[in-house]
Design an enzyme around this catalytic site. Sequence first.
Site, PDB file in Angstrom:
ATOM      1  N   ASP A 294      -2.041   0.486   7.954  1.00  0.00           N
ATOM      2  CA  ASP A 294      -0.774   1.232   7.875  1.00  0.00           C
ATOM      3  C   ASP A 294       0.292   0.769   8.861  1.00  0.00           C
ATOM      4  OD1 ASP A 294      -2.832   4.165   7.537  1.00  0.00           O
ATOM      5  OD2 ASP A 294      -2.109   2.768   6.010  1.00  0.00           O
TER       6      ASP A 294
ATOM      7  N   ASN B 273       0.861  -1.186   0.000  1.00  0.00           N
ATOM      8  CA  ASN B 273       0.000   0.000   0.000  1.00  0.00           C
ATOM      9  C   ASN B 273       0.889   1.224   0.000  1.00  0.00           C
ATOM     10  OD1 ASN B 273      -2.429   1.578   0.255  1.00  0.00           O
ATOM     11  ND2 ASN B 273      -1.859   1.937   2.393  1.00  0.00           N
TER      12      ASN B 273
ATOM     13  N   SER C  44       4.960   6.646   2.010  1.00  0.00           N
ATOM     14  CA  SER C  44       5.505   5.352   2.454  1.00  0.00           C
ATOM     15  C   SER C  44       4.842   4.211   1.698  1.00  0.00           C
ATOM     16  CB  SER C  44       5.209   5.144   3.954  1.00  0.00           C
ATOM     17  OG  SER C  44       5.624   6.262   4.724  1.00  0.00           O
TER      18      SER C  44
ATOM     19  N   HIS D  38       0.989   5.106   1.376  1.00  0.00           N
ATOM     20  CA  HIS D  38       0.337   6.011   2.324  1.00  0.00           C
ATOM     21  C   HIS D  38       1.006   7.384   2.203  1.00  0.00           C
ATOM     22  CE1 HIS D  38      -1.848   7.233   5.901  1.00  0.00           C
ATOM     23  NE2 HIS D  38      -0.720   7.763   6.339  1.00  0.00           N
TER      24      HIS D  38
HETATM   25  C1  GRF Z   1      -3.406   9.415  -2.770  1.00  0.00           C
HETATM   26  O1  GRF Z   1      -3.403  10.503  -1.887  1.00  0.00           O
HETATM   27  C2  GRF Z   1      -2.662   8.289  -2.139  1.00  0.00           C
HETATM   28  O2  GRF Z   1      -1.816   8.727  -1.126  1.00  0.00           O
HETATM   29  C3  GRF Z   1      -3.689   7.416  -1.537  1.00  0.00           C
HETATM   30  O3  GRF Z   1      -4.841   7.585  -2.316  1.00  0.00           O
HETATM   31  C4  GRF Z   1      -4.825   8.905  -2.894  1.00  0.00           C
HETATM   32  C5  GRF Z   1      -5.322   8.857  -4.302  1.00  0.00           C
HETATM   33  O4  GRF Z   1      -4.410   8.143  -5.062  1.00  0.00           O
HETATM   34  N1  GRF Z   1      -3.200   6.084  -1.511  1.00  0.00           N
HETATM   35  P1  GRF Z   1      -4.653   7.850  -6.654  1.00  0.00           P
HETATM   36  O5  GRF Z   1      -4.483   9.172  -7.383  1.00  0.00           O
HETATM   37  O6  GRF Z   1      -6.086   7.342  -6.812  1.00  0.00           O
HETATM   38  O7  GRF Z   1      -3.606   6.860  -7.011  1.00  0.00           O
END
Ligand code: GRF
Length: 195
Positions: free
Chosen positions: A149, A106, A140, A108
């Site tokens: 997380d 994942n 991360s 974060h």
């Molecule tokens: C991002 O802020 C990421 O940190 C979290 O989901 C949000 C959207 O990500 N994991 P994405 O543009 O859909 O990849």
Amino acid sequence: RRLAVFCSGTGSNFMAVHKAIAERRLQAEIVLCISNRSQCGAMEFARRKGIDTLHISEKQFNGQEEFARAMIQALEAYGIETILLAGYMRKIPAEVTVAYRGNILNIHPALLPKFGGEGMYGIHVHTAVLAAGEQQSGASVHFVDEEYDRGEILLQGTVPVMEGDTPETLAARVLECEHRIYPEALEKLLLRFRQ
Ligand code: GRF
């Protein structure tokens, strides 16, 4: 390596990884995009790229067990070896995190272990980082286990917190960092399998 991405939103991390696999010729292929939102940007992108999509959400099932079983069946049907959560906004059932231990990542948008955990997602993360007066933030990539997380951190990237930053300006800077480190983290994981 056969990858599945799990998304709920724009899919910009999915796009960054997809681009890196093509450009760096990584020994990996995204063969399935799973989402709880069939019309989100990530699912549109997958359809445009000819990547199979699966819309699956708890609401379609009577209980977590059935939901988890359907998810596992889909992952097995596609021979998925590694799962990338990329802007996926639901909890992954324990059956899945156990079955894929060491093979589910994942990203974060903060420097874990700080500013993580349930409720710490999206703009709330950056609001908290600014409220804490941090001088830097970042992203991360970590292994996913049964707690939000908490798993082993595979790779982190840092960005400065700037004078006058708002949660939105910090979020944008961190998102660019995410797009840099997710492909790097995948490369690092693939190297581990080669050793
Ligand atoms: C991002 O802020 C990421 O940190 C979290 O989901 C949000 C959207 O990500 N994991 P994405 O543009 O859909 O990849």
